[in-house]
Design an enzyme around this catalytic site. Structure first.
Site, PDB file in Angstrom:
ATOM      1  N   SER A 271      -9.008  -4.093 -12.714  1.00  0.00           N
ATOM      2  CA  SER A 271      -8.025  -3.061 -13.053  1.00  0.00           C
ATOM      3  C   SER A 271      -6.623  -3.579 -12.747  1.00  0.00           C
ATOM      4  O   SER A 271      -6.443  -4.648 -12.173  1.00  0.00           O
ATOM      5  CB  SER A 271      -8.288  -1.767 -12.261  1.00  0.00           C
TER       6      SER A 271
ATOM      7  N   ILE B 259      -2.937  -5.041 -12.375  1.00  0.00           N
ATOM      8  CA  ILE B 259      -2.270  -6.291 -12.718  1.00  0.00           C
ATOM      9  C   ILE B 259      -3.277  -7.413 -12.921  1.00  0.00           C
ATOM     10  O   ILE B 259      -3.114  -8.260 -13.815  1.00  0.00           O
ATOM     11  CB  ILE B 259      -1.228  -6.634 -11.640  1.00  0.00           C
TER      12      ILE B 259
ATOM     13  N   SER C 267       4.531  -8.754  -2.714  1.00  0.00           N
ATOM     14  CA  SER C 267       5.294  -7.518  -2.908  1.00  0.00           C
ATOM     15  C   SER C 267       6.682  -7.680  -2.314  1.00  0.00           C
ATOM     16  O   SER C 267       6.855  -8.335  -1.281  1.00  0.00           O
ATOM     17  CB  SER C 267       4.589  -6.353  -2.224  1.00  0.00           C
TER      18      SER C 267
ATOM     19  N   TYR D  89       0.779  -3.431   5.311  1.00  0.00           N
ATOM     20  CA  TYR D  89       0.705  -4.071   4.001  1.00  0.00           C
ATOM     21  C   TYR D  89       1.898  -5.009   3.794  1.00  0.00           C
ATOM     22  O   TYR D  89       1.742  -6.150   3.343  1.00  0.00           O
ATOM     23  CB  TYR D  89       0.685  -2.985   2.921  1.00  0.00           C
TER      24      TYR D  89
END
Length: 322
Positions: free
Chosen positions: A50, A52, A175, A201
């Site tokens: 799913s 990216i 990120s 994260y």
């Protein structure tokens, strides 16, 4: 003054993460960079069922590449594979069921994969943001196990195969959240103090940037890169960050827009003209620290991260070998 400059820079950067930011940046893209035939080249994409990962796998398949989908959920993975084959007509799509939070599974998979396949490009896309502190069956904090240790073991285990390949590349999906974090090697599993899943994260994503820089120094025959996809409308964002999704849903990038730089790094000749080890956003290398931010780490901390992860990985390798 430094606080003001950082705030201005960050607000500007956040606008760049949206769909509008992508549309603005893409005006300067050269479409020919990714209009390539990669038949005969082998790509492995983790977290490919799913978001990216799937969008990246789809675009590589359209270009004729052999694609290995590494996924945790068998049912969703089989559906993704079927969709990719149907959409692209490419039959060279292979499925592997591996839980990237389980280091023993990764070692076992990689050993089998090395004996059966060739590999030109590894795309470390699998990740998670678990908002409460959860432990895996191995006693590892789940975000660390997936985002950092899983990425480390998958890459380390497949480097020997990549070193045999022409134009070998490793791309890790990170990120921009890592910009707010300084590498912290004293609490890798977030056991001290209050647990904030978003910051854990972000710390993992900072660790991925450091890993990429260290790998680039150690393996000169492989081109390493790490990237920020911007803010994309993916199932992971909807489930892990529901409040953020509700606020930003009209401004989020599509999955394909989020995957664009991954694809560019994986297939274009232009990407490897740039030095190994860089952090990318919208097909351009960008800084890994905010201006005047206190997020730089001493070299000994970065080396220590590699040492600790190697100790972890070898422990699970010996278990899986037994």
């Amino acid at each position: 003054m430094s606080w003001y400059r950082n705030t201005v820079w960050l607000v500007k950067g956040l606008r760049e993460y949206t769909r509008g930011g992508y549309e603005s940046a893409s005006k300067h893209f050269n479409p020919a960079d990714v209009e390539v035939d990669v038949a005969g080249r082998s790509f492995l994409v983790t977290g490919a069922n799913s978001g990216i990962g799937k969008a990246t796998a789809m675009e590589i398949a359209r270009r004729g590449g052999t694609v290995h989908l590494v996924c945790r959920n068998k049912e969703r993975a089989e559906a993704a594979k079927e969709e990719i084959v149907t959409e692209t007509g490419n039959q060279n799509i292979f499925l592997h069921i591996v839980d990237i939070s389980n280091p023993k599974e990764i070692w076992k998979f990689a050993e089998k994969f090395r004996n059966e396949h060739k590999l030109n490009v590894l795309i470390n896309n699998a990740g998670c943001m678990v908002n409460n502190r959860e432990l895996t069956e191995d006693g590892l904090e789940k975000n660390f196990a997936t985002n950092t240790l899983g990425t480390y073991i998958m890459t380390t285990a497949l480097v020997p195969l990549l070193e045999k390949a022409a134009d070998a590349r490793v791309i890790t999906v990170s990120s921009g959240g890592m910009l707010v974090q300084k590498l912290n090697i004293s609490d890798l599993q977030s056991g001290n103090g209050p647990f904030d899943g978003t910051m854990v994260y972000a710390q993992n994503k900072r660790q991925q940037v450091v890993l990429t820089e260290q790998w680039a120094k150690a393996h000169r025959n492989i081109h390493f890169s790490v990237m920020h996809p911007g803010w994309a409308d993916t199932p992971a964002v909807r489930s892990s960050m529901p409040d953020f999704y509700e606020r930003m849903k009209n401004s989020l990038r599509t999955e394909a827009q989020g995957a664009d730089t991954v694809l560019w790094l994986a297939v274009s000749a232009e990407a490897t003209k740039l030095p190994s080890g860089l952090f990318f956003q919208d097909r351009q290398p960008v800084p890994t620290h905010l201006p005047l931010a206190y997020t730089h780490s001493p070299p000994e901390d970065e080396e220590k991260l590699m040492e600790v992860l190697e100790e972890f990985s070898q422990k699970f390798k010996s278990v899986s070998a037994g």
